[in-house]
Design a protein around this motif. Structure first.
Motif, mmCIF file in Angstrom:
data_model
loop_
_atom_site.group_PDB
_atom_site.id
_atom_site.type_symbol
_atom_site.label_atom_id
_atom_site.label_comp_id
_atom_site.label_asym_id
_atom_site.label_seq_id
_atom_site.Cartn_x
_atom_site.Cartn_y
_atom_site.Cartn_z
ATOM 1 N N LEU A 16 0.772 -1.299 -0.030
ATOM 2 C CA LEU A 16 -0.026 0.148 0.037
ATOM 3 C C LEU A 16 0.853 1.188 0.076
ATOM 4 C CD1 LEU A 16 -2.967 -0.769 2.471
ATOM 5 C CD2 LEU A 16 -2.891 -1.219 0.235
ATOM 6 N N ALA A 17 1.885 1.343 0.557
ATOM 7 C CA ALA A 17 2.806 2.278 0.874
ATOM 8 C C ALA A 17 3.830 2.750 -0.450
ATOM 9 C CB ALA A 17 3.985 2.247 1.729
ATOM 10 N N PRO A 25 2.102 3.950 12.542
ATOM 11 C CA PRO A 25 2.369 5.576 12.514
ATOM 12 C C PRO A 25 2.108 6.111 10.852
ATOM 13 C CG PRO A 25 4.010 4.464 13.911
ATOM 14 C CD PRO A 25 3.401 3.295 13.047
ATOM 15 N N ASP A 26 2.406 5.488 10.149
ATOM 16 C CA ASP A 26 2.178 5.982 8.643
ATOM 17 C C ASP A 26 0.718 5.442 8.074
ATOM 18 O OD1 ASP A 26 2.603 3.105 8.549
ATOM 19 O OD2 ASP A 26 4.110 3.408 6.744
ATOM 20 N N LEU A 27 -0.074 4.895 8.757
ATOM 21 C CA LEU A 27 -1.571 4.760 8.360
ATOM 22 C C LEU A 27 -2.172 5.760 7.592
ATOM 23 C CD1 LEU A 27 -4.236 2.540 10.011
ATOM 24 C CD2 LEU A 27 -4.736 4.817 9.666
ATOM 25 N N VAL A 28 -2.240 7.014 7.973
ATOM 26 C CA VAL A 28 -2.690 8.093 7.085
ATOM 27 C C VAL A 28 -2.247 8.150 5.708
ATOM 28 C CG1 VAL A 28 -3.364 10.528 6.873
ATOM 29 C CG2 VAL A 28 -3.645 9.317 9.086
ATOM 30 N N GLY A 29 -1.069 8.282 5.642
ATOM 31 C CA GLY A 29 -0.215 8.381 4.263
ATOM 32 C C GLY A 29 -0.272 7.173 3.470
ATOM 33 N N THR A 30 -0.313 6.052 4.301
ATOM 34 C CA THR A 30 -0.418 4.712 3.248
ATOM 35 C C THR A 30 -1.640 4.543 2.662
ATOM 36 O OG1 THR A 30 1.154 3.754 4.709
ATOM 37 C CG2 THR A 30 -0.181 2.346 3.506
ATOM 38 N N GLN A 31 -2.714 4.591 3.466
ATOM 39 C CA GLN A 31 -4.343 4.510 3.134
ATOM 40 C C GLN A 31 -4.735 5.573 2.091
ATOM 41 O OE1 GLN A 31 -6.999 3.326 5.915
ATOM 42 N NE2 GLN A 31 -5.877 1.366 6.476
ATOM 43 N N THR A 32 -4.156 6.794 2.419
ATOM 44 C CA THR A 32 -4.566 7.888 1.382
ATOM 45 C C THR A 32 -3.781 7.800 0.154
ATOM 46 O OG1 THR A 32 -2.938 9.515 2.252
ATOM 47 C CG2 THR A 32 -5.480 9.645 3.101
ATOM 48 N N SER A 92 -12.345 0.162 9.363
ATOM 49 C CA SER A 92 -11.766 0.999 10.393
ATOM 50 C C SER A 92 -12.355 0.244 11.978
ATOM 51 C CB SER A 92 -12.415 2.390 10.422
ATOM 52 O OG SER A 92 -11.862 2.983 9.393
ATOM 53 N N GLY A 93 -12.909 1.022 12.541
ATOM 54 C CA GLY A 93 -13.446 0.619 13.749
ATOM 55 C C GLY A 93 -14.595 1.730 14.540
ATOM 56 N N MET A 94 -15.197 1.341 15.502
ATOM 57 C CA MET A 94 -16.034 2.215 16.127
ATOM 58 C C MET A 94 -15.632 3.360 16.837
ATOM 59 S SD MET A 94 -19.293 -0.159 17.019
ATOM 60 C CE MET A 94 -20.392 1.117 17.505
ATOM 61 N N GLY A 95 -16.008 4.482 16.967
ATOM 62 C CA GLY A 95 -15.458 5.605 17.628
ATOM 63 C C GLY A 95 -14.215 6.325 16.931
ATOM 64 N N CYS A 96 -14.207 6.279 15.691
ATOM 65 C CA CYS A 96 -13.231 6.906 14.915
ATOM 66 C C CYS A 96 -13.495 8.027 14.312
ATOM 67 C CB CYS A 96 -12.944 5.855 13.723
ATOM 68 S SG CYS A 96 -11.845 4.310 14.035
ATOM 69 N N TRP A 97 -13.167 9.174 15.174
ATOM 70 C CA TRP A 97 -13.769 10.626 14.969
ATOM 71 C C TRP A 97 -12.663 11.362 15.100
ATOM 72 C CZ3 TRP A 97 -18.151 9.793 13.322
ATOM 73 C CH2 TRP A 97 -18.904 8.894 13.471
ATOM 74 N N PRO A 98 -12.422 12.621 14.673
ATOM 75 C CA PRO A 98 -11.503 13.495 14.573
ATOM 76 C C PRO A 98 -11.029 14.088 15.973
ATOM 77 C CG PRO A 98 -13.090 14.173 12.656
ATOM 78 C CD PRO A 98 -13.664 12.977 13.599
ATOM 79 N N ASP A 99 -11.938 13.908 16.890
ATOM 80 C CA ASP A 99 -11.620 14.461 18.024
ATOM 81 C C ASP A 99 -11.533 13.291 19.180
ATOM 82 O OD1 ASP A 99 -14.369 13.490 18.076
ATOM 83 O OD2 ASP A 99 -15.099 15.349 19.469
ATOM 84 N N ARG A 101 -8.236 8.820 15.656
ATOM 85 C CA ARG A 101 -8.290 10.134 14.884
ATOM 86 C C ARG A 101 -7.690 9.962 13.362
ATOM 87 N NH1 ARG A 101 -6.132 11.694 19.856
ATOM 88 N NH2 ARG A 101 -4.008 11.867 19.012
ATOM 89 N N MET A 102 -6.594 8.996 13.440
ATOM 90 C CA MET A 102 -6.131 8.572 11.991
ATOM 91 C C MET A 102 -6.876 7.828 11.128
ATOM 92 S SD MET A 102 -2.286 7.300 13.477
ATOM 93 C CE MET A 102 -1.633 7.154 11.948
ATOM 94 N N HIS A 103 -7.694 7.015 11.632
ATOM 95 C CA HIS A 103 -8.862 6.399 10.954
ATOM 96 C C HIS A 103 -9.750 7.435 10.295
ATOM 97 C CE1 HIS A 103 -7.780 2.063 10.680
ATOM 98 N NE2 HIS A 103 -7.629 2.055 12.048
ATOM 99 N N ALA A 104 -10.248 8.259 11.302
ATOM 100 C CA ALA A 104 -11.102 9.409 10.941
ATOM 101 C C ALA A 104 -10.838 10.220 9.889
ATOM 102 C CB ALA A 104 -11.380 10.227 12.019
ATOM 103 N N GLU A 105 -9.351 10.599 9.851
ATOM 104 C CA GLU A 105 -8.627 11.480 8.752
ATOM 105 C C GLU A 105 -8.800 10.832 7.401
ATOM 106 O OE1 GLU A 105 -4.508 13.490 8.028
ATOM 107 O OE2 GLU A 105 -4.764 12.856 9.890
ATOM 108 N N VAL A 106 -8.594 9.561 7.518
ATOM 109 C CA VAL A 106 -8.442 8.616 6.159
ATOM 110 C C VAL A 106 -10.072 8.284 5.661
ATOM 111 C CG1 VAL A 106 -7.949 6.480 4.972
ATOM 112 C CG2 VAL A 106 -6.478 7.245 6.744
#
Length: 135
Positions: A51-52, A75-82, A100-107, A114-119
């Motif tokens: 993926l990366a 740690p590189d989840l956002v970059g890898t998945q985007t 993802s999972g439950m509770g994946c919100w920006p806050d 938070r990283m999952h929410a960003e993706v």
């Protein structure tokens, strides 16, 4: 064709198995073919890629219209998945479901939530069809 990333991880094998049970065409993306167990049915297409590393995804994404995006929490989840979302869009995949999972919100307090929410936000803005978030 459905592409499942993370096909040899914790959840991937069960999901691939369910697609097989339903007689759906499935391709399993793995980083290392040697990690694929002998229990994978011969009609599951196994392809190597990372993926990366977008240049390794051409074969995996060829002819794919749906993707189940699963990857390890790192740690590189956002970059890898985007980056993968960009590759899938370029390859003309039409629909991505992000695991993802439950509770994946920006806050969320948990950093990986938070990283999952960003993706998830990135995927929603990508223009590709995507699964809706849990309320």
């Amino acid at each position: 064709m459905i592409l499942v990333t993370g096909a040899t991880g914790e959840s991937g094998p069960a999901i691939v198995g369910e697609f097989v049970r339903r007689a759906l065409p499935v391709r399993a993306l793995v980083r290392d073919r040697s990690t694929v167990g002998a229990d994978v049915p011969p009609y599951v297409e196994v392809v190597e890629g990372d993926l990366a590393k977008p240049d390794t995804l051409t074969e995996a994404l060829e002819g794919v219209d749906k993707v189940l995006l699963i990857s390890t929490v790192a740690p590189d989840l956002v970059g890898t998945q985007t980056s993968f979302i960009d590759s899938a869009k370029k390859a003309r995949a039409r629909h991505i479901v992000k695991f993802s999972g439950m509770g994946c919100w920006p806050d969320a307090e948990f950093r990986f939530a938070r990283m999952h929410a960003e993706v998830e936000d990135y995927l929603e803005r990508s223009g590709l069809a995507s699964a809706q978030r849990w309320p």
